[in-house]
Scaffold this motif. Structure first.
Motif, PDB file in Angstrom:
ATOM      1  N   LEU A  14       0.809  -1.219   0.000  1.00  0.00           N
ATOM      2  CA  LEU A  14       0.000   0.000   0.000  1.00  0.00           C
ATOM      3  C   LEU A  14       0.846   1.275   0.000  1.00  0.00           C
ATOM      4  O   LEU A  14       0.323   2.362  -0.242  1.00  0.00           O
ATOM      5  CB  LEU A  14      -0.905   0.031   1.238  1.00  0.00           C
ATOM      6  CG  LEU A  14      -1.867  -1.132   1.452  1.00  0.00           C
ATOM      7  CD1 LEU A  14      -2.639  -0.920   2.748  1.00  0.00           C
ATOM      8  CD2 LEU A  14      -2.810  -1.288   0.278  1.00  0.00           C
ATOM      9  N   ASP A  42       4.363   3.900  -4.808  1.00  0.00           N
ATOM     10  CA  ASP A  42       3.666   3.917  -6.091  1.00  0.00           C
ATOM     11  C   ASP A  42       4.617   3.417  -7.184  1.00  0.00           C
ATOM     12  O   ASP A  42       5.822   3.517  -7.038  1.00  0.00           O
ATOM     13  CB  ASP A  42       3.187   5.337  -6.410  1.00  0.00           C
ATOM     14  CG  ASP A  42       1.991   5.754  -5.560  1.00  0.00           C
ATOM     15  OD1 ASP A  42       1.207   4.858  -5.204  1.00  0.00           O
ATOM     16  OD2 ASP A  42       1.866   6.947  -5.245  1.00  0.00           O
ATOM     17  N   ALA A  55      -0.965   2.803  -5.531  1.00  0.00           N
ATOM     18  CA  ALA A  55      -2.099   3.370  -6.257  1.00  0.00           C
ATOM     19  C   ALA A  55      -2.926   2.281  -6.925  1.00  0.00           C
ATOM     20  O   ALA A  55      -4.156   2.388  -7.024  1.00  0.00           O
ATOM     21  CB  ALA A  55      -1.598   4.370  -7.296  1.00  0.00           C
ATOM     22  N   GLU A  89      -5.078   0.587  -4.252  1.00  0.00           N
ATOM     23  CA  GLU A  89      -6.158   1.516  -3.901  1.00  0.00           C
ATOM     24  C   GLU A  89      -7.209   1.563  -5.004  1.00  0.00           C
ATOM     25  O   GLU A  89      -8.418   1.577  -4.738  1.00  0.00           O
ATOM     26  CB  GLU A  89      -5.601   2.908  -3.639  1.00  0.00           C
ATOM     27  CG  GLU A  89      -6.677   3.885  -3.193  1.00  0.00           C
ATOM     28  CD  GLU A  89      -6.149   5.262  -2.835  1.00  0.00           C
ATOM     29  OE1 GLU A  89      -7.001   6.131  -2.509  1.00  0.00           O
ATOM     30  OE2 GLU A  89      -4.925   5.487  -2.864  1.00  0.00           O
ATOM     31  N   GLU A 132     -11.148   0.674  -4.736  1.00  0.00           N
ATOM     32  CA  GLU A 132     -12.115   1.683  -5.172  1.00  0.00           C
ATOM     33  C   GLU A 132     -13.057   1.110  -6.237  1.00  0.00           C
ATOM     34  O   GLU A 132     -14.264   1.341  -6.214  1.00  0.00           O
ATOM     35  CB  GLU A 132     -11.372   2.895  -5.735  1.00  0.00           C
ATOM     36  CG  GLU A 132     -12.262   3.996  -6.270  1.00  0.00           C
ATOM     37  CD  GLU A 132     -13.005   4.753  -5.187  1.00  0.00           C
ATOM     38  OE1 GLU A 132     -14.040   5.368  -5.501  1.00  0.00           O
ATOM     39  OE2 GLU A 132     -12.551   4.729  -4.015  1.00  0.00           O
ATOM     40  N   TYR A 165       0.846   8.768   3.067  1.00  0.00           N
ATOM     41  CA  TYR A 165       0.388   7.424   3.424  1.00  0.00           C
ATOM     42  C   TYR A 165      -0.816   7.485   4.358  1.00  0.00           C
ATOM     43  O   TYR A 165      -1.756   6.689   4.228  1.00  0.00           O
ATOM     44  CB  TYR A 165       1.523   6.626   4.060  1.00  0.00           C
ATOM     45  CG  TYR A 165       1.168   5.183   4.277  1.00  0.00           C
ATOM     46  CD1 TYR A 165       0.675   4.395   3.233  1.00  0.00           C
ATOM     47  CD2 TYR A 165       1.302   4.586   5.530  1.00  0.00           C
ATOM     48  CE1 TYR A 165       0.330   3.066   3.433  1.00  0.00           C
ATOM     49  CE2 TYR A 165       0.971   3.269   5.738  1.00  0.00           C
ATOM     50  CZ  TYR A 165       0.489   2.513   4.685  1.00  0.00           C
ATOM     51  OH  TYR A 165       0.145   1.200   4.888  1.00  0.00           O
ATOM     52  N   ARG A 175      -3.769   8.063   2.189  1.00  0.00           N
ATOM     53  CA  ARG A 175      -4.191   6.843   1.482  1.00  0.00           C
ATOM     54  C   ARG A 175      -4.914   5.885   2.420  1.00  0.00           C
ATOM     55  O   ARG A 175      -5.960   5.340   2.072  1.00  0.00           O
ATOM     56  CB  ARG A 175      -2.977   6.158   0.843  1.00  0.00           C
ATOM     57  CG  ARG A 175      -3.303   4.779   0.248  1.00  0.00           C
ATOM     58  CD  ARG A 175      -2.195   4.276  -0.643  1.00  0.00           C
ATOM     59  NE  ARG A 175      -2.185   5.028  -1.896  1.00  0.00           N
ATOM     60  CZ  ARG A 175      -1.145   5.095  -2.724  1.00  0.00           C
ATOM     61  NH1 ARG A 175      -0.007   4.449  -2.415  1.00  0.00           N
ATOM     62  NH2 ARG A 175      -1.222   5.790  -3.840  1.00  0.00           N
ATOM     63  N   ARG A 233      -8.462   6.942   3.093  1.00  0.00           N
ATOM     64  CA  ARG A 233      -9.378   6.611   1.990  1.00  0.00           C
ATOM     65  C   ARG A 233      -9.698   5.128   1.971  1.00  0.00           C
ATOM     66  O   ARG A 233     -10.857   4.727   1.766  1.00  0.00           O
ATOM     67  CB  ARG A 233      -8.758   7.038   0.660  1.00  0.00           C
ATOM     68  CG  ARG A 233      -8.558   8.544   0.506  1.00  0.00           C
ATOM     69  CD  ARG A 233      -8.147   8.926  -0.912  1.00  0.00           C
ATOM     70  NE  ARG A 233      -6.882   8.353  -1.340  1.00  0.00           N
ATOM     71  CZ  ARG A 233      -5.700   8.948  -1.202  1.00  0.00           C
ATOM     72  NH1 ARG A 233      -5.628  10.139  -0.597  1.00  0.00           N
ATOM     73  NH2 ARG A 233      -4.591   8.381  -1.650  1.00  0.00           N
ATOM     74  N   LEU A 234      -8.690   4.289   2.186  1.00  0.00           N
ATOM     75  CA  LEU A 234      -8.906   2.842   2.157  1.00  0.00           C
ATOM     76  C   LEU A 234      -9.777   2.378   3.326  1.00  0.00           C
ATOM     77  O   LEU A 234     -10.651   1.521   3.158  1.00  0.00           O
ATOM     78  CB  LEU A 234      -7.563   2.116   2.176  1.00  0.00           C
ATOM     79  CG  LEU A 234      -6.769   2.156   0.869  1.00  0.00           C
ATOM     80  CD1 LEU A 234      -5.330   1.708   1.106  1.00  0.00           C
ATOM     81  CD2 LEU A 234      -7.432   1.275  -0.182  1.00  0.00           C
ATOM     82  N   ARG A 268     -13.344   2.794   2.754  1.00  0.00           N
ATOM     83  CA  ARG A 268     -13.883   1.840   1.784  1.00  0.00           C
ATOM     84  C   ARG A 268     -13.997   0.418   2.345  1.00  0.00           C
ATOM     85  O   ARG A 268     -14.741  -0.404   1.825  1.00  0.00           O
ATOM     86  CB  ARG A 268     -12.982   1.801   0.548  1.00  0.00           C
ATOM     87  CG  ARG A 268     -13.334   2.808  -0.523  1.00  0.00           C
ATOM     88  CD  ARG A 268     -14.597   2.397  -1.216  1.00  0.00           C
ATOM     89  NE  ARG A 268     -14.893   3.222  -2.389  1.00  0.00           N
ATOM     90  CZ  ARG A 268     -16.014   3.086  -3.077  1.00  0.00           C
ATOM     91  NH1 ARG A 268     -16.901   2.189  -2.717  1.00  0.00           N
ATOM     92  NH2 ARG A 268     -16.246   3.855  -4.115  1.00  0.00           N
TER      93      ARG A 268
END
Length: 306
Positions: free
Chosen positions: A125, A128, A132, A135, A139, A164, A167, A170-171, A174
């Motif tokens: 995670l 990059d 990404a 993720e 998504e 990080y 990120r 956001r994760l 979800r």
């Protein structure tokens, strides 16, 4: 079928003045553990055509893990050079331009219909483009598939903590299930006690936040009263792969109980959560009883009830 998406690598472990290559990686370990428990499992991560790629593929095949979604590449396998200082393991990663590191969102395959859940996490995670890509996978498919996330935070691997954290935020929003160790919770919320930190994570959207504490056992935070399960007492060889195996036991139990779905997790009960924590603890106890990340096979488990 449960899809595990995330890193595999070769740990170069010191032995008799040289280094012994061992297959590893947090998400890879969980895939192996699920397969050994007899769960229908698939794995998604680029596998190199170099000799280490075969070292990674062999245990997956032996555990019955489907690797059809793994792209093959001529890029080299990630290596983690392990050095021991005062008994403490330190890692140097040879990762720039490696097979897994270069996984990009455009490389993601369409998931087959038999995939019923997604597990992701680990150091995959962080950098990059692979971070990404994972993720983007969550998504894209997290709206229909239940997602379990275990970031397994390794501060030494993180070069941009703010990016990080963003990120992970956001994760987590979800994810349906988030597993965090005490160290993870301290890194995410250093100003809060672990219980409060876990509740803060729960408030971001997951159905379950699983808090693990080694010998202290595991706790599940959810809409109801906190559910706790003790660790299984055993002679400990080392703790490598314990959390990864715990994840597999939890997912296996949830699938066997018929609640590894969006609807199932929305209606989950305390007894079902307790059963999942217990199977996770049973599986992890076998792993810590022997050296290395060596998860149990189904016949080695004390019981295969949910």
């Amino acid at each position: 079928m449960i899809l595990c998406a995330g890193e595999s690598l070769i740990d170069m472990v010191p032995q008799d003045g040289a280094f012994r290559p061992l297959a590893g990686g947090s998400v890879y370990n969980t895939a192996i553990a699920l397969g050994r428990l007899g769960e229908p499992t698939a794995y998604l991560w680029p596998i190199s055509r170099d000799p280490f790629g075969e070292v990674l593929l062999r245990p997956l095949a032996e555990a019955g893990v489907n690797t059809d979604l793994c792209p093959r590449t001529d890029r080299l396998t990630t290596l983690a050079l392990v050095t021991l200082t005062g008994g403490e393991a330190r890692y140097s990663f040879y990762d720039e331009g490696s097979a897994g590191r270069m996984l990009a969102p455009a490389d993601l395959p369409v998931l087959p219909g038999e995939i019923q859940a997604l597990f992701a996490g680990g150091i995959s995670l962080v950098p990059d483009p692979c971070g990404a890509a994972i993720e983007a996978l969550v998504e894209r498919d997290g709206a229909r598939l239940p997602v379990m996330l275990d970031p397994n935070i390794r501060p030494f691997f993180i070069t941009d903590a703010d990016a990080y954290r963003a990120r992970l935020s956001r994760l987590i929003a979800r994810a349906d299930i988030v597993k965090l160790s005490g160290d993870d919770l301290e890194w995410l919320h250093p100003d809060l006690p672990p219980e409060d930190a876990a509740r803060r994570v729960l408030a971001r959207g997951p159905r379950l936040v699983l808090q693990t504490g080694g010998a202290a056992g595991a706790r599940a935070h959810w809409a109801g009263e906190t559910v706790a399960a003790p660790a299984i007492r055993t002679a400990v060889a080392d703790t490598i792969g314990a959390g990864d195996t715990f994840n597999a036991g939890v997912l296996a139990s949830l699938r066997r109980q018929g609640v590894l779905s969006k609807a199932g997790l929305a209606a989950i009960t305390a007894d079902q959560i307790a059963a999942a924590l217990t199977l996770g603890a049973q599986a992890a106890a076998v792993t810590v009883s022997r050296p290395g990340a060596n998860p149990p096979w189904s016949h080695e488990m004390p019981a295969l009830s949910p």
